[in-house]
Design an enzyme around this catalytic site. Structure first.
Site, PDB file in Angstrom:
ATOM      1  N   VAL A 269     -24.177 -64.529 -53.226  1.00 15.67           N
ATOM      2  CA  VAL A 269     -24.591 -65.622 -52.323  1.00 15.67           C
ATOM      3  C   VAL A 269     -24.222 -65.779 -51.017  1.00 15.67           C
ATOM      4  CG1 VAL A 269     -24.842 -68.183 -52.180  1.00 15.67           C
ATOM      5  CG2 VAL A 269     -25.184 -67.136 -54.364  1.00 15.67           C
TER       6      VAL A 269
ATOM      7  N   PRO B 167     -10.853 -65.349 -53.657  1.00 17.38           N
ATOM      8  CA  PRO B 167      -9.844 -64.198 -54.358  1.00 17.38           C
ATOM      9  C   PRO B 167     -10.465 -62.967 -54.112  1.00 17.38           C
ATOM     10  CG  PRO B 167     -10.179 -66.064 -55.761  1.00 17.38           C
ATOM     11  CD  PRO B 167     -11.257 -66.219 -54.699  1.00 17.38           C
TER      12      PRO B 167
ATOM     13  N   PRO C  58     -48.788 -42.282 -36.529  1.00 12.10           N
ATOM     14  CA  PRO C  58     -49.293 -40.935 -36.717  1.00 12.10           C
ATOM     15  C   PRO C  58     -51.090 -41.086 -37.238  1.00 12.10           C
ATOM     16  CG  PRO C  58     -48.300 -41.691 -38.744  1.00 12.10           C
ATOM     17  CD  PRO C  58     -48.020 -42.586 -37.781  1.00 12.10           C
TER      18      PRO C  58
ATOM     19  N   ASP D  21     -55.830 -44.668 -26.632  1.00 16.64           N
ATOM     20  CA  ASP D  21     -55.910 -42.993 -26.915  1.00 16.64           C
ATOM     21  C   ASP D  21     -56.781 -42.506 -27.838  1.00 16.64           C
ATOM     22  OD1 ASP D  21     -54.452 -42.024 -24.701  1.00 16.64           O
ATOM     23  OD2 ASP D  21     -52.605 -41.737 -25.754  1.00 16.64           O
TER      24      ASP D  21
ATOM     25  N   LYS E  71     -62.536 -42.128 -21.669  1.00 16.45           N
ATOM     26  CA  LYS E  71     -63.791 -42.380 -20.898  1.00 16.45           C
ATOM     27  C   LYS E  71     -63.637 -42.984 -19.721  1.00 16.45           C
ATOM     28  CE  LYS E  71     -66.671 -42.171 -25.114  1.00 16.45           C
ATOM     29  NZ  LYS E  71     -67.407 -42.805 -26.243  1.00 16.45           N
TER      30      LYS E  71
ATOM     31  N   GLY F 149     -51.090 -42.593 -29.778  1.00 16.10           N
ATOM     32  CA  GLY F 149     -50.722 -42.256 -30.924  1.00 16.10           C
ATOM     33  C   GLY F 149     -49.249 -41.860 -31.165  1.00 16.10           C
ATOM     34  N   GLY F 150     -48.830 -41.864 -32.143  1.00 15.77           N
ATOM     35  CA  GLY F 150     -47.139 -41.479 -32.404  1.00 15.77           C
ATOM     36  C   GLY F 150     -46.476 -42.491 -31.590  1.00 15.77           C
TER      37      GLY F 150
ATOM     38  N   MET G  73     -49.792 -30.201 -31.079  1.00 23.25           N
ATOM     39  CA  MET G  73     -50.709 -29.651 -30.262  1.00 23.25           C
ATOM     40  C   MET G  73     -50.877 -28.373 -30.037  1.00 23.25           C
ATOM     41  SD  MET G  73     -50.271 -32.420 -27.150  1.00 23.25           S
ATOM     42  CE  MET G  73     -48.665 -32.030 -26.572  1.00 23.25           C
TER      43      MET G  73
END
Length: 413
Positions: A26, A46, A177, A200, A222, A253-254, A337
């Site tokens: 506790v 103790p 990922p 991304d 884009k 990403g990542g 990559m």
């Protein structure tokens, strides 16, 4: 007393004496919050658990290694009674009552003058849940309510509008990922609070579907580039929206700083005085191999792992990678990559001494529903990529760890 609900209050305990009796489980659970509150903690027991012992050794609490004695609660502002001795607990509780010290008892809530709520925290907010009726106290029920509220605040499903003006700025959020459940809770909360999200291609796409209708989502791929380089155009878009007073999230990403060009964006924002928060993400260099059953390190097999970018071939004059040195390492090599360059990479590693039969695994679309793993060796990987039609994004793992897992070698070519 049971006929009336408890009165909720927040105690400011910084520098104030708090006495804890008992050093068991506790106390181990309650002490961290008291330490975080800045209390001057005296613990009397103790014996203590190893974790409590570590707190005492670190100077976070003062431990008196003995049983409770009359007078231990003198000058205390708050007491937690959690010994295994019911008679000692009763005497300590009586002392607390006489000295008007608010007292929590772990063994008998009805005899306590204070109850500990189920608490949780989310970005500067503390959620505390108390059962209002002592006769029907159910700690599991209050904990479940606490968990639901905190989780909602963290992941954005429970949105509490800010009534004070928010400081506009940009957050670079690592989305992990690919699996939307692998984003950090802070990243998910910032997404829920965003006005604009610039995402991304490799960011977790499913998260975008959860955004409120008013959020403007911009696909970074884009953005009209015109005479600008792609990265410069993205930087300009971040600056433009932030200058309009909007809360902008750049979802990557990542991790933003692992081949994510995150620092370039931070620098561009800093140049025009726009504040930026960076939220780390789970890097695919570790998580994707893990999802495919490959540990990047393993006792007796690999004591190191190296992560490199494979977007530039070894014979390209722009390459900054010391491929001959990598060939001499005995640990794990993780390449990001590098799918379209893996043939040249494998050839270079072998030419500089890496055994041609070194295991290789390619994990495509890791952590998503489309994940697949293809195994090969350095000698066969180029042909395997063509034959199996392996496409980016894919994480490439080279080393003996490829053959450690339970399914290792099942798809080896």
């Amino acid at each position: 007393m049971a006929e009336h609900p408890a009165y909720p209050v927040g105690l400011r305990l910084t520098g104030r004496r708090v006495v804890v009796l008992g050093g068991g489980q506790v106390a181990q659970r309650r002490l961290p919050a008291l330490i975080a509150a800045g209390a001057g903690i005296i613990l009397v027991s103790p014996e203590v658990t190893p974790s409590v012992q570590a707190m005492a050794d670190a100077g976070e609490i003062t431990w008196h290694q003995r049983a409770y004695e009359e007078g231990d609660l003198a000058d205390a502002w708050y007491a937690l009674i959690a010994t295994g001795d019911t008679e000692a607990n009763t005497r300590a509780s009586a002392e607390a009552e006489r000295n008007r010290v608010w007292c929590v008892r772990s063994d008998d809530a009805d005899e306590a003058t204070a109850w500990t709520p189920a608490t949780g925290h989310s970005e500067g907010v503390t959620v505390a849940v108390l059962t209002t009726d002592a006769r029907g106290r159910d700690p599991r029920h209050t904990a479940a309510i606490r968990d639901a509220v905190v989780e909602g605040l963290r992941d954005g499903t429970l949105v509490a509008p800010h009534h004070r003006t928010r400081t506009p700025g940009v957050a670079l959020v690592g989305g992990g990922p690919g699996d939307p459940d692998l984003i950090t809770v802070r990243g998910r909360r910032l997404l829920a609070e965003a006005d604009v999200v610039i995402a991304d291609r490799l960011g977790p796409r499913d998260l975008l579907a959860e955004l409120p209708p008013h959020v403007e989502v911009i696909d970074a791929a884009k953005i009209p580039y015109g005479r600008y380089m792609a990265q410069e155009a993205i930087n300009n878009a971040l600056i433009e929206h932030a200058k309009q007073g909007k809360s902008v999230v750049r979802l990557k990403g990542g991790d933003p700083y692992v081949f994510g060009r995150g620092m370039e964006e931070v620098q561009a924002l800093a140049e025009v005085g726009i504040p930026c928060t960076v939220v780390p993400g789970i890097s695919s260099s570790i998580s994707v191999p893990s999802a495919a059953g490959i540990p990047v390190t393993h006792r007796g097999v690999a004591h190191e792992f190296t992560v490199v970018s494979g977007h530039v071939a070894p014979d390209d004059e722009r390459s900054l990678v010391d491929w001959p040195s990598l060939a001499r390492l005995t640990g794990t090599l993780v390449i990001l990559m590098g799918v379209d360059k893996i043939g040249k990479i494998a050839e270079t590693l072998v030419a500089h001494g890496k055994p041609a039969d070194t295991p290789v695994a390619l994990v495509q679309e890791g952590t998503t529903a489309a994940q697949r793993r293809v195994d090969a060796t350095l000698a066969t990987v180029a042909e395997t990529v063509r034959a199996e039609d392996v496409k980016p994004p894919a994480v490439i793992v080279i080393g003996e760890v490829v053959e450690v897992g339970p399914t290792a070698g099942a798809l080896r070519k």
